[in-house]
Design an enzyme around this catalytic site. Structure first.
Site, PDB file in Angstrom:
ATOM      1  N   ASN A  62       0.991  -0.909   0.091  1.00 34.31           N
ATOM      2  CA  ASN A  62       0.365  -0.112   0.169  1.00 34.31           C
ATOM      3  C   ASN A  62       0.768   1.338  -0.006  1.00 34.31           C
ATOM      4  O   ASN A  62       2.064   1.345   0.755  1.00 34.31           O
ATOM      5  CB  ASN A  62      -1.179  -0.045   1.361  1.00 34.31           C
ATOM      6  CG  ASN A  62      -0.413  -0.338   3.414  1.00 34.31           C
ATOM      7  OD1 ASN A  62       0.594  -1.325   2.219  1.00 34.31           O
ATOM      8  ND2 ASN A  62      -1.222   0.141   3.689  1.00 34.31           N
ATOM      9  N   GLU A  64       0.785   5.101   0.529  1.00 36.29           N
ATOM     10  CA  GLU A  64      -0.467   6.370   1.020  1.00 36.29           C
ATOM     11  C   GLU A  64      -0.109   7.864   0.800  1.00 36.29           C
ATOM     12  O   GLU A  64       0.863   7.405   0.052  1.00 36.29           O
ATOM     13  CB  GLU A  64      -0.481   6.310   2.787  1.00 36.29           C
ATOM     14  CG  GLU A  64      -1.012   4.963   3.070  1.00 36.29           C
ATOM     15  CD  GLU A  64      -1.788   4.408   4.821  1.00 36.29           C
ATOM     16  OE1 GLU A  64      -1.016   5.417   5.349  1.00 36.29           O
ATOM     17  OE2 GLU A  64      -2.121   4.039   4.273  1.00 36.29           O
ATOM     18  N   CYS A  73      -4.654   0.503  -2.876  1.00 35.33           N
ATOM     19  CA  CYS A  73      -4.226  -0.795  -1.643  1.00 35.33           C
ATOM     20  C   CYS A  73      -2.975  -1.247  -2.251  1.00 35.33           C
ATOM     21  O   CYS A  73      -2.693  -1.222  -3.470  1.00 35.33           O
ATOM     22  CB  CYS A  73      -5.418  -1.404  -1.896  1.00 35.33           C
ATOM     23  SG  CYS A  73      -6.747  -0.889  -0.555  1.00 35.33           S
ATOM     24  N   GLU A  75      -3.486  -4.578  -2.896  1.00 30.72           N
ATOM     25  CA  GLU A  75      -3.347  -5.295  -3.891  1.00 30.72           C
ATOM     26  C   GLU A  75      -3.345  -4.903  -5.732  1.00 30.72           C
ATOM     27  O   GLU A  75      -3.280  -5.283  -6.356  1.00 30.72           O
ATOM     28  CB  GLU A  75      -5.107  -5.685  -3.852  1.00 30.72           C
ATOM     29  CG  GLU A  75      -4.664  -6.772  -1.793  1.00 30.72           C
ATOM     30  CD  GLU A  75      -5.374  -5.940  -1.413  1.00 30.72           C
ATOM     31  OE1 GLU A  75      -5.128  -4.891  -1.704  1.00 30.72           O
ATOM     32  OE2 GLU A  75      -6.141  -6.089  -0.818  1.00 30.72           O
ATOM     33  N   CYS A 112     -10.904  -4.720   0.289  1.00 32.83           N
ATOM     34  CA  CYS A 112     -11.498  -4.014   0.086  1.00 32.83           C
ATOM     35  C   CYS A 112     -12.526  -3.936  -1.530  1.00 32.83           C
ATOM     36  O   CYS A 112     -11.949  -4.487  -1.632  1.00 32.83           O
ATOM     37  CB  CYS A 112     -10.801  -1.950   0.709  1.00 32.83           C
ATOM     38  SG  CYS A 112     -10.409  -1.833  -0.996  1.00 32.83           S
ATOM     39  N   CYS A 115     -10.486  -3.199  -4.425  1.00 36.53           N
ATOM     40  CA  CYS A 115      -9.364  -4.382  -4.866  1.00 36.53           C
ATOM     41  C   CYS A 115     -10.673  -5.793  -5.211  1.00 36.53           C
ATOM     42  O   CYS A 115     -10.133  -6.181  -6.309  1.00 36.53           O
ATOM     43  CB  CYS A 115      -8.821  -4.364  -3.887  1.00 36.53           C
ATOM     44  SG  CYS A 115      -7.381  -3.278  -3.226  1.00 36.53           S
TER      45      CYS A 115
HETATM   46  N1  THU Z   1      -5.619  -1.354   2.380  1.00 32.03           N
HETATM   47  C1  THU Z   1      -4.638  -2.058   1.806  1.00 32.03           C
HETATM   48  O1  THU Z   1      -3.465  -1.924   1.127  1.00 32.03           O
HETATM   49  N2  THU Z   1      -4.885  -4.020   1.276  1.00 32.03           N
HETATM   50  C2  THU Z   1      -6.389  -4.008   1.545  1.00 32.03           C
HETATM   51  O2  THU Z   1      -7.336  -4.909   1.728  1.00 32.03           O
HETATM   52  C3  THU Z   1      -6.994  -3.178   3.368  1.00 32.03           C
HETATM   53  C4  THU Z   1      -6.802  -1.677   3.595  1.00 32.03           C
HETATM   54  C5  THU Z   1      -4.810  -0.564   2.932  1.00 32.03           C
HETATM   55  C6  THU Z   1      -5.316   1.231   2.883  1.00 32.03           C
HETATM   56  C7  THU Z   1      -4.891   1.902   3.704  1.00 32.03           C
HETATM   57  O3  THU Z   1      -3.161   2.700   3.095  1.00 32.03           O
HETATM   58  C8  THU Z   1      -4.439   0.872   4.308  1.00 32.03           C
HETATM   59  O4  THU Z   1      -4.537   0.011   4.590  1.00 32.03           O
HETATM   60  C9  THU Z   1      -5.898   1.198   5.615  1.00 32.03           C
HETATM   61  O5  THU Z   1      -6.870   1.191   5.230  1.00 32.03           O
END
Ligand code: THU
Length: 159
Positions: A62, A64, A73, A75, A112, A115
């Site tokens: 991920n 941010e 994310c 994925e 999520c 994804c």
């Molecule tokens: N996140 C992912 O990378 N994948 C997931 O399946 C769930 C959430 C990340 C997004 C964000 O950077 C952090 O986790 C918190 O939501």
């Protein structure tokens, strides 16, 4: 009125050693890349590893952003990187891991909705079910297909 029941199959494992060897390799890569995530805002580090039919194994985590919605994310970072570089190679499987404060989460990490939709596109695009491995300290879940994650999904068939 008619009722239709949609069932999904979830395979559960107690540790990585119980997984088939190809799943183990993919999950080890997902765990490794988790630690390199850029997640200063949530502190939730996620890693994903994608196995392609051409033998390539690609990873993502991920990313941010101070403008929160601009982040992405793990994925989709991994999947889009795979599709961008090898557009003709089918996605065979994806392993996803996550850590809080450097420690693997207890419950298997669940992708999520966005994804899930991106994974559904890859499944339809290549016409092959994608195996999904969701990492957790207590349980590792394996699904045969994105359909198990996102039943009744929107696809190009609706357009
Ligand atoms: N996140 C992912 O990378 N994948 C997931 O399946 C769930 C959430 C990340 C997004 C964000 O950077 C952090 O986790 C918190 O939501």
């Amino acid at each position: 009125m008619k009722t239709t029941e949609i069932r999904i199959l979830v395979y559960e494992f107690e540790s990585i050693d119980e997984l088939p060897v190809n799943d183990q390799k993919l999950l080890i890569e997902a765990r490794r890349i988790t630690s390199l995530a850029y997640a200063p805002y949530s502190g939730f580090h996620v890693g994903a590893a994608v196995q392609l039919g051409n033998g390539q194994l690609l990873t993502g985590n991920n990313q941010e952003n101070s403008a929160y919605p601009s982040g992405l994310c793990a994925e989709r970072v991994a999947l889009f990187y795979a599709n961008a570089n090898y557009p003709d190679s089918e996605v065979e499987s994806i392993a996803i891991s996550a850590a809080k404060n450097g420690v693997l989460v207890n419950e298997p990490v669940k992708p999520c909705g966005s994804c899930r939709q991106a994974l559904a596109e890859a499944e339809v695009r290549f016409g092959k079910p994608i195996r999904i491995i969701l990492d957790g300290q207590d349980t590792i879940m394996v699904l045969d297909s994105v359909e198990s994650l996102l039943p009744l999904s929107f696809s190009k068939d609706s357009l």
